[in-house]
Design an enzyme around this catalytic site. Structure first.
Site, PDB file in Angstrom:
ATOM      1  N   SER A   1      36.558  43.652  34.260  1.00 37.94           N
ATOM      2  CA  SER A   1      37.109  44.161  35.522  1.00 37.94           C
ATOM      3  C   SER A   1      36.218  43.950  36.744  1.00 37.94           C
ATOM      4  O   SER A   1      36.650  44.179  37.871  1.00 37.94           O
ATOM      5  CB  SER A   1      37.435  45.655  35.401  1.00 37.94           C
ATOM      6  OG  SER A   1      36.268  46.419  35.192  1.00 37.94           O
TER       7      SER A   1
ATOM      8  N   LYS B   1      38.110  54.812  39.404  1.00 36.32           N
ATOM      9  CA  LYS B   1      37.160  53.983  40.153  1.00 36.32           C
ATOM     10  C   LYS B   1      37.191  54.311  41.645  1.00 36.32           C
ATOM     11  O   LYS B   1      36.163  54.219  42.318  1.00 36.32           O
ATOM     12  CB  LYS B   1      37.446  52.501  39.897  1.00 36.32           C
ATOM     13  CG  LYS B   1      37.144  52.098  38.460  1.00 36.32           C
ATOM     14  CD  LYS B   1      37.363  50.618  38.215  1.00 36.32           C
ATOM     15  CE  LYS B   1      36.971  50.264  36.781  1.00 36.32           C
ATOM     16  NZ  LYS B   1      37.088  48.823  36.506  1.00 36.32           N
TER      17      LYS B   1
END
Length: 339
Positions: free
Chosen positions: A234, A279
């Site tokens: 990611s 996040k």
């Protein structure tokens, strides 16, 4: 007497709490991690130093015990996953970690290719075969392949990518045989496998394995990236931005603290990832000013939309920027006023 009873009860309670802390449940719990500055992890030989910061964001994950499970139940940005949604039932923790680390290696190589090409530097991404990342129990490859095998030939033909292997399998029928040549423990081995039903589509042939292309990369100038404690794909977009920033003279971050997320393919397309709401929380807690989120061409429920929802919920001043490609991220930064 009451004092003795109290002390014994307290001691039993402490012992019980310690025991329960080490008894894991069949779940994982994820929660916001942090935003980590990439410059100390990425070093381009002769690269430029910059005031702006590119940062990757992390999600912390661990096996649930009764306490972490209960806490996640009442926490907005902690998520509970059954184990089989994180790894297959027959996959060990070590095998899962192995898969995540190799996904990170592939992500770094792709990031280098995209950034070097954009900066006009010499780079060559070379495919070496296809890694086996899981072998499904009860399916065709069980007992013949194992995690870590690197498949190099199918029916005598070189197979350099996962896509090529999948195409070869799809060209056959259930019940057909397929010969695989692969490297295992520095030895070349072979296996003849009878194709069975694909686990997700009984009308298609399948081997019962998950795959990833094994890349090696050559570039000039040289580069080192230290990601020994980071797994998964990611961070691809953010690695590309940091590498590019060291390759070009201008500080493309323009003094800002910029984080983001998104896997990225070798053509520079930014792809969906998991845990983006967590996040966003991690980035906000770290003082990030701008956050890049995969836009997925504006589809409903995209990472960008999830990020905007989380940003609104925590009332952050952080700017959330949708991107579909590495070039779009660069274009946004080029138009940005310096801080």
């Amino acid at each position: 007497m009451k004092s003795k009873w109290f002390k014994r009860s307290l001691m039993l309670g402490v012992i019980l709490a310690i025991v329960l802390n080490f008894v894991t449940l069949p779940y994982y719990v994820t929660r916001p991690g942090d935003a980590q500055v990439l410059a100390p992890l990425v070093e381009v030989e002769g690269g430029y130093e910059n005031k702006g910061k590119f940062m990757l964001t992390t999600v912390k994950m661990g096996k649930a015990n009764i306490f972490t499970y209960a806490l996640a139940k009442v926490s907005d940005y902690q998520t509970i996953f059954p184990i089989n949604q994180i790894r297959s039932e027959d996959e060990t923790d070590e095998e899962y970690s192995y898969r995540q680390l190799h996904m990170m290696e592939s992500s770094k190589e792709t990031a280098i290719k995209v950034a070097y090409e954009k900066a006009g530097k010499k780079v060559d991404l070379i495919t070496k075969g296809v890694y086996v990342f899981s072998v499904k129990e009860g399916l065709a490859a069980e007992g013949k392949l194992k995690i870590g095998d690197r498949i190099t030939k199918v029916d005598g033909e070189d197979t350099t990518t996962a896509e090529a292997l999948i195409d070869k399998v799809n060209s056959k029928k259930i019940g057909d045989k397929i010969e695989l040549i692969f490297d295992r423990d520095d030895r070349q081995e072979s296996a003849m496998i009878t194709l069975g039903e694909h686990p997700e589509d009984p009308n298609r042939p399948g081997i019962g394995i998950s795959l990833m292309t094994d890349y090696t990369i050559e570039m000039d100038p040289d580069i080192s990236i230290n990601t020994s404690q980071i797994g998964g794909p990611s961070a691809g977009l953010m690695f590309s931005l940091e590498i590019y920033n060291q390759l070009v003279k201008e500080d493309i971050a323009k003094g800002y603290e910029i984080a983001g997320t998104g896997a990225m393919n070798e053509n520079g397309k930014v792809q969906r990832i998991g845990g983006i709401a967590q996040k966003i929380v991690a980035a906000d807690n770290s003082g990030v000013e701008i956050f890049f989120a995969p836009n997925e061409n504006g589809r409903e429920g995209s990472n960008y939309q999830e990020a905007m929802k989380a940003a609104k919920d925590i009332n952050t001043d952080m700017k959330i920027v949708p991107v579909d490609t590495f070039d779009e991220a660069i274009a946004y930064l080029e138009a940005l006023d310096p801080k």
